[in-house]
Design a protein around this motif. Structure first.
Motif, PDB file in Angstrom:
ATOM      1  N   CYS A 121     -37.884 -33.025  42.398  1.00  0.00           N
ATOM      2  CA  CYS A 121     -38.748 -32.616  43.513  1.00  0.00           C
ATOM      3  C   CYS A 121     -38.378 -31.208  43.978  1.00  0.00           C
ATOM      4  O   CYS A 121     -39.255 -30.384  44.251  1.00  0.00           O
ATOM      5  CB  CYS A 121     -38.641 -33.605  44.671  1.00  0.00           C
ATOM      6  SG  CYS A 121     -39.484 -35.172  44.389  1.00  0.00           S
ATOM      7  N   GLN A 122     -37.085 -30.926  44.062  1.00  0.00           N
ATOM      8  CA  GLN A 122     -36.672 -29.591  44.498  1.00  0.00           C
ATOM      9  C   GLN A 122     -37.191 -28.511  43.553  1.00  0.00           C
ATOM     10  O   GLN A 122     -37.679 -27.472  43.999  1.00  0.00           O
ATOM     11  CB  GLN A 122     -35.143 -29.510  44.589  1.00  0.00           C
ATOM     12  CG  GLN A 122     -34.609 -30.027  45.929  1.00  0.00           C
ATOM     13  CD  GLN A 122     -33.093 -30.161  45.962  1.00  0.00           C
ATOM     14  OE1 GLN A 122     -32.434 -30.157  44.924  1.00  0.00           O
ATOM     15  NE2 GLN A 122     -32.549 -30.320  47.156  1.00  0.00           N
ATOM     16  N   ALA A 123     -37.108 -28.786  42.264  1.00  0.00           N
ATOM     17  CA  ALA A 123     -37.603 -27.802  41.285  1.00  0.00           C
ATOM     18  C   ALA A 123     -39.108 -27.598  41.447  1.00  0.00           C
ATOM     19  O   ALA A 123     -39.607 -26.463  41.455  1.00  0.00           O
ATOM     20  CB  ALA A 123     -37.257 -28.262  39.871  1.00  0.00           C
ATOM     21  N   ALA A 124     -39.835 -28.707  41.593  1.00  0.00           N
ATOM     22  CA  ALA A 124     -41.292 -28.614  41.750  1.00  0.00           C
ATOM     23  C   ALA A 124     -41.652 -27.889  43.048  1.00  0.00           C
ATOM     24  O   ALA A 124     -42.535 -27.018  43.075  1.00  0.00           O
ATOM     25  CB  ALA A 124     -41.905 -30.011  41.727  1.00  0.00           C
ATOM     26  N   ASP A 125     -40.958 -28.224  44.112  1.00  0.00           N
ATOM     27  CA  ASP A 125     -41.263 -27.647  45.417  1.00  0.00           C
ATOM     28  C   ASP A 125     -40.917 -26.160  45.466  1.00  0.00           C
ATOM     29  O   ASP A 125     -41.638 -25.351  46.063  1.00  0.00           O
ATOM     30  CB  ASP A 125     -40.514 -28.379  46.527  1.00  0.00           C
ATOM     31  CG  ASP A 125     -40.990 -29.814  46.691  1.00  0.00           C
ATOM     32  OD1 ASP A 125     -42.060 -30.143  46.134  1.00  0.00           O
ATOM     33  OD2 ASP A 125     -40.306 -30.598  47.353  1.00  0.00           O
ATOM     34  N   ASP A 126     -39.808 -25.800  44.836  1.00  0.00           N
ATOM     35  CA  ASP A 126     -39.440 -24.381  44.809  1.00  0.00           C
ATOM     36  C   ASP A 126     -40.488 -23.562  44.059  1.00  0.00           C
ATOM     37  O   ASP A 126     -40.791 -22.423  44.446  1.00  0.00           O
ATOM     38  CB  ASP A 126     -38.061 -24.192  44.157  1.00  0.00           C
ATOM     39  CG  ASP A 126     -36.925 -24.588  45.100  1.00  0.00           C
ATOM     40  OD1 ASP A 126     -37.174 -24.692  46.319  1.00  0.00           O
ATOM     41  OD2 ASP A 126     -35.803 -24.792  44.609  1.00  0.00           O
ATOM     42  N   ALA A 127     -41.036 -24.143  43.007  1.00  0.00           N
ATOM     43  CA  ALA A 127     -42.082 -23.439  42.264  1.00  0.00           C
ATOM     44  C   ALA A 127     -43.325 -23.253  43.140  1.00  0.00           C
ATOM     45  O   ALA A 127     -43.944 -22.182  43.145  1.00  0.00           O
ATOM     46  CB  ALA A 127     -42.425 -24.215  40.986  1.00  0.00           C
ATOM     47  N   VAL A 128     -43.689 -24.287  43.877  1.00  0.00           N
ATOM     48  CA  VAL A 128     -44.828 -24.178  44.797  1.00  0.00           C
ATOM     49  C   VAL A 128     -44.550 -23.108  45.852  1.00  0.00           C
ATOM     50  O   VAL A 128     -45.400 -22.264  46.145  1.00  0.00           O
ATOM     51  CB  VAL A 128     -45.121 -25.536  45.478  1.00  0.00           C
ATOM     52  CG1 VAL A 128     -46.149 -25.380  46.591  1.00  0.00           C
ATOM     53  CG2 VAL A 128     -45.595 -26.563  44.457  1.00  0.00           C
ATOM     54  N   TYR A 129     -43.357 -23.149  46.395  1.00  0.00           N
ATOM     55  CA  TYR A 129     -42.986 -22.160  47.416  1.00  0.00           C
ATOM     56  C   TYR A 129     -43.109 -20.736  46.873  1.00  0.00           C
ATOM     57  O   TYR A 129     -43.672 -19.857  47.530  1.00  0.00           O
ATOM     58  CB  TYR A 129     -41.553 -22.413  47.906  1.00  0.00           C
ATOM     59  CG  TYR A 129     -41.062 -21.330  48.831  1.00  0.00           C
ATOM     60  CD1 TYR A 129     -41.412 -21.334  50.174  1.00  0.00           C
ATOM     61  CD2 TYR A 129     -40.299 -20.272  48.347  1.00  0.00           C
ATOM     62  CE1 TYR A 129     -41.000 -20.318  51.015  1.00  0.00           C
ATOM     63  CE2 TYR A 129     -39.887 -19.249  49.178  1.00  0.00           C
ATOM     64  CZ  TYR A 129     -40.234 -19.274  50.507  1.00  0.00           C
ATOM     65  OH  TYR A 129     -39.841 -18.258  51.340  1.00  0.00           O
ATOM     66  N   GLN A 130     -42.604 -20.515  45.684  1.00  0.00           N
ATOM     67  CA  GLN A 130     -42.665 -19.171  45.099  1.00  0.00           C
ATOM     68  C   GLN A 130     -44.107 -18.715  44.908  1.00  0.00           C
ATOM     69  O   GLN A 130     -44.436 -17.555  45.129  1.00  0.00           O
ATOM     70  CB  GLN A 130     -41.923 -19.129  43.751  1.00  0.00           C
ATOM     71  CG  GLN A 130     -40.399 -19.082  43.896  1.00  0.00           C
ATOM     72  CD  GLN A 130     -39.911 -17.912  44.746  1.00  0.00           C
ATOM     73  OE1 GLN A 130     -40.447 -16.813  44.695  1.00  0.00           O
ATOM     74  NE2 GLN A 130     -38.906 -18.173  45.571  1.00  0.00           N
ATOM     75  N   GLU A 131     -44.942 -19.654  44.496  1.00  0.00           N
ATOM     76  CA  GLU A 131     -46.354 -19.291  44.296  1.00  0.00           C
ATOM     77  C   GLU A 131     -47.013 -18.874  45.602  1.00  0.00           C
ATOM     78  O   GLU A 131     -47.817 -17.947  45.641  1.00  0.00           O
ATOM     79  CB  GLU A 131     -47.128 -20.476  43.712  1.00  0.00           C
ATOM     80  CG  GLU A 131     -47.068 -20.546  42.207  1.00  0.00           C
ATOM     81  CD  GLU A 131     -47.979 -21.658  41.710  1.00  0.00           C
ATOM     82  OE1 GLU A 131     -49.184 -21.671  42.074  1.00  0.00           O
ATOM     83  OE2 GLU A 131     -47.475 -22.538  40.996  1.00  0.00           O
ATOM     84  N   ILE A 132     -46.693 -19.587  46.660  1.00  0.00           N
ATOM     85  CA  ILE A 132     -47.385 -19.348  47.930  1.00  0.00           C
ATOM     86  C   ILE A 132     -46.734 -18.227  48.733  1.00  0.00           C
ATOM     87  O   ILE A 132     -47.411 -17.376  49.300  1.00  0.00           O
ATOM     88  CB  ILE A 132     -47.425 -20.656  48.763  1.00  0.00           C
ATOM     89  CG1 ILE A 132     -48.268 -21.692  48.022  1.00  0.00           C
ATOM     90  CG2 ILE A 132     -47.982 -20.403  50.160  1.00  0.00           C
ATOM     91  CD1 ILE A 132     -48.239 -23.074  48.636  1.00  0.00           C
TER      92      ILE A 132
END
Lengths: 113, 113
Positions: free
Chosen positions: A93-104
């Motif tokens: 989840c942390q990996a997925a969420d960090d990717a979302v954060y970077q995109e936004i």
């Protein structure tokens, strides 16, 4: 700036079942072989630690720890399974969420951040 | 059982910048046009609400709300931007995390859950 996510497991009544605090408790019990030592390391009372474990056990319907005379306290197979699954869940989840954060927030940061 | 995640933004000193509570505050200010009404609806003091906004503004380096005589309180463009980005972040992280949860806990549930 960065994202700090917290992952908790809840039952169908939206009651807390398991999260970072209880994960740490189980990790320490496994490492130290003792609920007393785990409580000391966390700066908690034995009673506080024990009541948290018992509540989670009650909500799950199975024991997470077992104490055998002369062998201290160990995790049950179900406790080990929960520890492992939560650890994998959190990492992924942390990996997925960090990717979302970077995109936004990564490419077009809010001014001032 | 299900996953309940919380998403917070922190600065480089690991200080809280923005999360579900402040998101709700900004949402209500936008909806009600008033920090007083937003505080009432949340059961908070005006002072408590205002100090939270100010701390976030300080850590971000720009204002989130603006009060104009006769027009009440509105979000600044940066406040609107933060609200929108956080909302998108939360939705997308929740979707990603729920998928991870299903993969780990959905097919092979822990006995008793």
């Amino acid at each position: 700036m960065h994202l700090k996510s917290t992952y908790r497991l809840e039952n169908d009544q939206n009651e807390h079942v398991f999260g970072p605090g209880r994960f740490r408790i189980l990790e320490l019990i496994r490492e130290l072989g003792s609920m007393n030592k785990a409580a000391q390391q966390l700066g908690m009372s034995y009673r506080g630690l024990w009541s948290r474990i018992r509540l989670t056990e009650k909500r799950l319907g199975f024991p997470l720890v077992m104490t055998e005379s002369g062998r201290g306290t160990q995790l049950t197979p179900e406790g080990e399974d929960l520890l492992k699954k939560y650890s994998v869940l959190r990492s992924r989840c942390q990996a997925a969420d960090d990717a979302v954060y970077q995109e936004i927030f990564g490419d077009h940061p809010i001014p001032g951040i």
